[in-house]
Write an enzyme that holds these catalytic residues in place. Sequence first.
Site, PDB file in Angstrom:
ATOM      1  N   HIS A 180       0.828  -1.219   0.000  1.00 53.76           N
ATOM      2  CA  HIS A 180       0.000   0.000   0.000  1.00 53.76           C
ATOM      3  C   HIS A 180       0.855   1.259   0.000  1.00 53.76           C
ATOM      4  O   HIS A 180       0.408   2.313  -0.432  1.00 53.76           O
ATOM      5  CB  HIS A 180      -1.016  -0.042   1.134  1.00 53.76           C
ATOM      6  CG  HIS A 180      -2.120  -1.008   0.823  1.00 53.76           C
ATOM      7  ND1 HIS A 180      -2.084  -2.306   1.263  1.00 53.76           N
ATOM      8  CD2 HIS A 180      -3.211  -0.880   0.032  1.00 53.76           C
ATOM      9  CE1 HIS A 180      -3.146  -2.940   0.769  1.00 53.76           C
ATOM     10  NE2 HIS A 180      -3.840  -2.103   0.031  1.00 53.76           N
ATOM     11  N   ARG A 198     -10.714   3.270  -1.334  1.00 52.19           N
ATOM     12  CA  ARG A 198     -10.193   2.499  -0.196  1.00 52.19           C
ATOM     13  C   ARG A 198     -10.448   3.287   1.086  1.00 52.19           C
ATOM     14  O   ARG A 198      -9.574   4.029   1.548  1.00 52.19           O
ATOM     15  CB  ARG A 198      -8.687   2.272  -0.359  1.00 52.19           C
ATOM     16  CG  ARG A 198      -8.287   1.359  -1.511  1.00 52.19           C
ATOM     17  CD  ARG A 198      -6.770   1.186  -1.507  1.00 52.19           C
ATOM     18  NE  ARG A 198      -6.335   0.054  -2.293  1.00 52.19           N
ATOM     19  CZ  ARG A 198      -5.874   0.146  -3.551  1.00 52.19           C
ATOM     20  NH1 ARG A 198      -5.799   1.312  -4.152  1.00 52.19           N
ATOM     21  NH2 ARG A 198      -5.482  -0.934  -4.183  1.00 52.19           N
ATOM     22  N   ARG A 205     -15.489   1.001  -1.018  1.00 52.80           N
ATOM     23  CA  ARG A 205     -15.167  -0.269  -0.367  1.00 52.80           C
ATOM     24  C   ARG A 205     -15.214  -0.064   1.140  1.00 52.80           C
ATOM     25  O   ARG A 205     -14.603   0.871   1.659  1.00 52.80           O
ATOM     26  CB  ARG A 205     -13.778  -0.747  -0.790  1.00 52.80           C
ATOM     27  CG  ARG A 205     -13.472  -2.098  -0.176  1.00 52.80           C
ATOM     28  CD  ARG A 205     -12.195  -2.667  -0.686  1.00 52.80           C
ATOM     29  NE  ARG A 205     -11.041  -1.986  -0.126  1.00 52.80           N
ATOM     30  CZ  ARG A 205      -9.785  -2.253  -0.488  1.00 52.80           C
ATOM     31  NH1 ARG A 205      -9.558  -3.141  -1.439  1.00 52.80           N
ATOM     32  NH2 ARG A 205      -8.780  -1.627   0.067  1.00 52.80           N
ATOM     33  N   GLU A 242     -10.657 -11.601  -4.161  1.00 52.39           N
ATOM     34  CA  GLU A 242      -9.219 -11.458  -3.899  1.00 52.39           C
ATOM     35  C   GLU A 242      -8.682 -12.577  -3.018  1.00 52.39           C
ATOM     36  O   GLU A 242      -7.488 -12.655  -2.770  1.00 52.39           O
ATOM     37  CB  GLU A 242      -8.916 -10.080  -3.295  1.00 52.39           C
ATOM     38  CG  GLU A 242      -9.737  -9.723  -2.076  1.00 52.39           C
ATOM     39  CD  GLU A 242      -9.458  -8.309  -1.579  1.00 52.39           C
ATOM     40  OE1 GLU A 242      -8.484  -7.678  -2.024  1.00 52.39           O
ATOM     41  OE2 GLU A 242     -10.221  -7.835  -0.716  1.00 52.39           O
ATOM     42  N   ASN A 281      -4.103  -7.712  -6.507  1.00 50.70           N
ATOM     43  CA  ASN A 281      -2.954  -7.612  -5.584  1.00 50.70           C
ATOM     44  C   ASN A 281      -3.013  -8.732  -4.549  1.00 50.70           C
ATOM     45  O   ASN A 281      -2.037  -9.428  -4.296  1.00 50.70           O
ATOM     46  CB  ASN A 281      -2.964  -6.268  -4.840  1.00 50.70           C
ATOM     47  CG  ASN A 281      -2.996  -5.093  -5.774  1.00 50.70           C
ATOM     48  OD1 ASN A 281      -2.590  -5.226  -6.917  1.00 50.70           O
ATOM     49  ND2 ASN A 281      -3.490  -3.960  -5.316  1.00 50.70           N
ATOM     50  N   ASP A 282      -4.188  -8.864  -3.944  1.00 48.79           N
ATOM     51  CA  ASP A 282      -4.321  -9.912  -2.936  1.00 48.79           C
ATOM     52  C   ASP A 282      -4.524 -11.279  -3.569  1.00 48.79           C
ATOM     53  O   ASP A 282      -4.046 -12.276  -3.031  1.00 48.79           O
ATOM     54  CB  ASP A 282      -5.462  -9.580  -1.974  1.00 48.79           C
ATOM     55  CG  ASP A 282      -5.008  -8.587  -0.920  1.00 48.79           C
ATOM     56  OD1 ASP A 282      -3.894  -8.758  -0.390  1.00 48.79           O
ATOM     57  OD2 ASP A 282      -5.738  -7.623  -0.643  1.00 48.79           O
ATOM     58  N   ARG A 331       2.986  -9.554  -0.355  1.00 47.45           N
ATOM     59  CA  ARG A 331       3.098  -8.479  -1.341  1.00 47.45           C
ATOM     60  C   ARG A 331       3.962  -7.314  -0.871  1.00 47.45           C
ATOM     61  O   ARG A 331       4.346  -6.458  -1.654  1.00 47.45           O
ATOM     62  CB  ARG A 331       1.699  -7.980  -1.754  1.00 47.45           C
ATOM     63  CG  ARG A 331       0.882  -7.452  -0.609  1.00 47.45           C
ATOM     64  CD  ARG A 331      -0.577  -7.265  -0.970  1.00 47.45           C
ATOM     65  NE  ARG A 331      -0.884  -5.923  -1.420  1.00 47.45           N
ATOM     66  CZ  ARG A 331      -2.110  -5.434  -1.549  1.00 47.45           C
ATOM     67  NH1 ARG A 331      -3.159  -6.195  -1.270  1.00 47.45           N
ATOM     68  NH2 ARG A 331      -2.309  -4.220  -1.945  1.00 47.45           N
ATOM     69  N   CYS A 338      -9.603  -4.216 -10.182  1.00 49.54           N
ATOM     70  CA  CYS A 338      -9.175  -2.965  -9.539  1.00 49.54           C
ATOM     71  C   CYS A 338      -7.807  -3.094  -8.879  1.00 49.54           C
ATOM     72  O   CYS A 338      -7.357  -2.173  -8.209  1.00 49.54           O
ATOM     73  CB  CYS A 338     -10.217  -2.490  -8.536  1.00 49.54           C
ATOM     74  SG  CYS A 338     -10.418  -3.607  -7.156  1.00 49.54           S
TER      75      CYS A 338
HETATM   76  C1  PEP Z   1      -6.324  -5.755  -4.337  1.00 52.09           C
HETATM   77  O1  PEP Z   1      -6.088  -6.550  -3.432  1.00 52.09           O
HETATM   78  O2  PEP Z   1      -6.010  -5.954  -5.525  1.00 52.09           O
HETATM   79  C2  PEP Z   1      -6.998  -4.474  -4.058  1.00 52.09           C
HETATM   80  C3  PEP Z   1      -7.400  -3.689  -5.020  1.00 52.09           C
HETATM   81  O3  PEP Z   1      -7.135  -4.113  -2.760  1.00 52.09           O
HETATM   82  P1  PEP Z   1      -5.923  -3.595  -1.859  1.00 52.09           P
HETATM   83  O4  PEP Z   1      -4.763  -3.317  -2.752  1.00 52.09           O
HETATM   84  O5  PEP Z   1      -6.399  -2.383  -1.135  1.00 52.09           O
HETATM   85  O6  PEP Z   1      -5.690  -4.738  -0.927  1.00 52.09           O
HETATM   86 MG    MG Z   2      -7.007  -6.299  -1.515  1.00 52.48          MG
END
Ligand code: PEP
Ligand code: MG
Length: 606
Positions: free
Chosen positions: A212, A319, A356, A456, A479-480, A490, A527
């Site tokens: 993040h 977010r 979200r 995710e 991402n997750d 990550r 996303c």
């Molecule tokens: C993701 O996990 O891809 C996502 C968009 O949420 P975050 O990056 O906030 O975990």
């Molecule tokens: Mg996520």
Amino acid sequence: MTKTADHNNPGRGRERGCVFTGIGASPGIAIGRAFLLDRGKLKPRQEKLSSDQVEAEIRRFHEAVQGARRELEEIKEKTLKRSDREGVGQKHDYLFDVHLLMLGDKMLIDDTVTLIKEKKINAEWALSLNSEKIINFFKQMQDSYLRERQSDVAHVSERILRHLTKSEYDSIDKISRGVIIVAHDLSPADTLQLNPEKVKAFVTDLGGRTSHTAIVARSLEIPAVVGTEQATEKINGGDHLVVDGIEGRILVNPSPEQLSSYLEKQQQYNSFQEQLILNRDLPAETTDGFRISLAGNIETPEETESILSHGAVDIGLYRTEFLFLNRRNPPSEEEHFQTYRKVVESLPPESRTTIRTFDLGSDKISDLDHFHEDSINPALGLRGIRLCLNRRDIFVTQLRGILRASHYGRLKILMPMISGLAELRQALEVIDETKADLAREGIPFDREIKVGVMIEVPSAAVVSDQLARNIDFFSIGTNDLIQYTLALDRSNEHVSYLYEPLHPAILRLLKKVIDNARAANVPVTICGEMAGEPLYTLVLLGLGLDKLSMNAISIPHIKQIIRQSTFVEARQMLEECLKMETAVEIEAFIAREMGRRFPETFLMKI
Ligand code: PEP
Ligand code: MG
């Protein structure tokens, strides 16, 4: 000490043009002076000395100890004055005396000097070796009071170390002019406080591309290189730096030739961006007529403006957990309501905003009481919807704020980290109850508000057919999804090489989710950061998505790629990829194909 980069020591003993790499986390080229910021443990430099350097090094060490002493005495005096005035803090005053005593301690000070002399090593290295030895000694004590003294040794050593490295001790808000921050680590909450007018770029030892911290850097449009493992070791405060956030490269004290080549690259990058923005108001449509919606991701309401100026009208991911950071109390219902209302009212009436519900936990740690989870594995702990269901009071407060704001614009609710149908049903029940309460109270809200889930967690992807029958839309958080499917943290630079968005397992999961969504007539967005990565655009397009949501800066570039391609070629490219067996093979194929189609982007690495 509160030393600023002005007092730092430009390029002490450094050769010109030292280059090292990390992970390019936020694009752009920045040139400026380093500002070492202590936001975590400093890594001591390790240097061998010649015999004639030893005396000077010992003097430098004693000066640092004196500096630490003066600093502690000042803090102690200030605290005592405050204690007298406000009657607070007395019970911790003795700590200053313990630390002051340690600054004269034989074991800590004299033994460090002996190490410098005998091993002919620099003071930072000697101090860290010595303090490690003392800490281990205290660790083995039976008596718990003595055992706890190990943290005092660590703090005192860290204070001396900061004086030795002349690194910044104070907080981010002290930064007053354009510098490049160099830190061992920056949390997402720290990064959120960076002012792009004062911070030209940042470089950290730790971190991954989809951490993040990296995501916030891209939102703020601050070039960043993370996961270098060695920045705080190799860079001194005041060093002249070039930070290339595109290729993840750092140049320390560049030569005039290196500098001029980077000035040229900087200019090239900036003019490429300026040219892309000209397409701002055109649709993201392929030359054979396939149209996809491009939306923006935001962390704070202020970013809305940037989403619009980069050519998107929808917010595909807000977010909201960032509303919970850097504070001690959770936001009230009124604050949620006013914040979301402000966002929808700042957008054109046709815009849609996907809010979200808070996804705290893992690397987004709040200072709120009871929110700290003492877990060795926070990414698998109480985060996302699990935390929402565990703290229903806070979840309901947020839901009421969102629902009330839905009366003023087109909002959708998105829930993070759903792992299966049972969890989804629990969450939907809370939403239904909250709606019923508002209706009973006569408070207006959008009764048809759409509710969706993030896909995710791998289990959610596997049962996406079941989820699709119970929900209005999907948003895939790559991402997750990548983190959990490929079992890599990550935020951890040591496993960043495993972050392979084109891994066959990921492509198959994406296809499965999108096919299941299609079969149930459920719209689907991606996303995660993959959506804003130009290399992947055609593969994702081939999957037949409805929407891609990304950081503002990525929008014009992704739009240009879509506008210069056909849906047919995107489909073919995806089909080829699905036949291949390894991520390396797929990545090489995509790099070749995209390089051929868009040489400016992929061969020049813009
Ligand atoms: C993701 O996990 O891809 C996502 C968009 O949420 P975050 O990056 O906030 O975990
Ligand atoms: Mg996520």
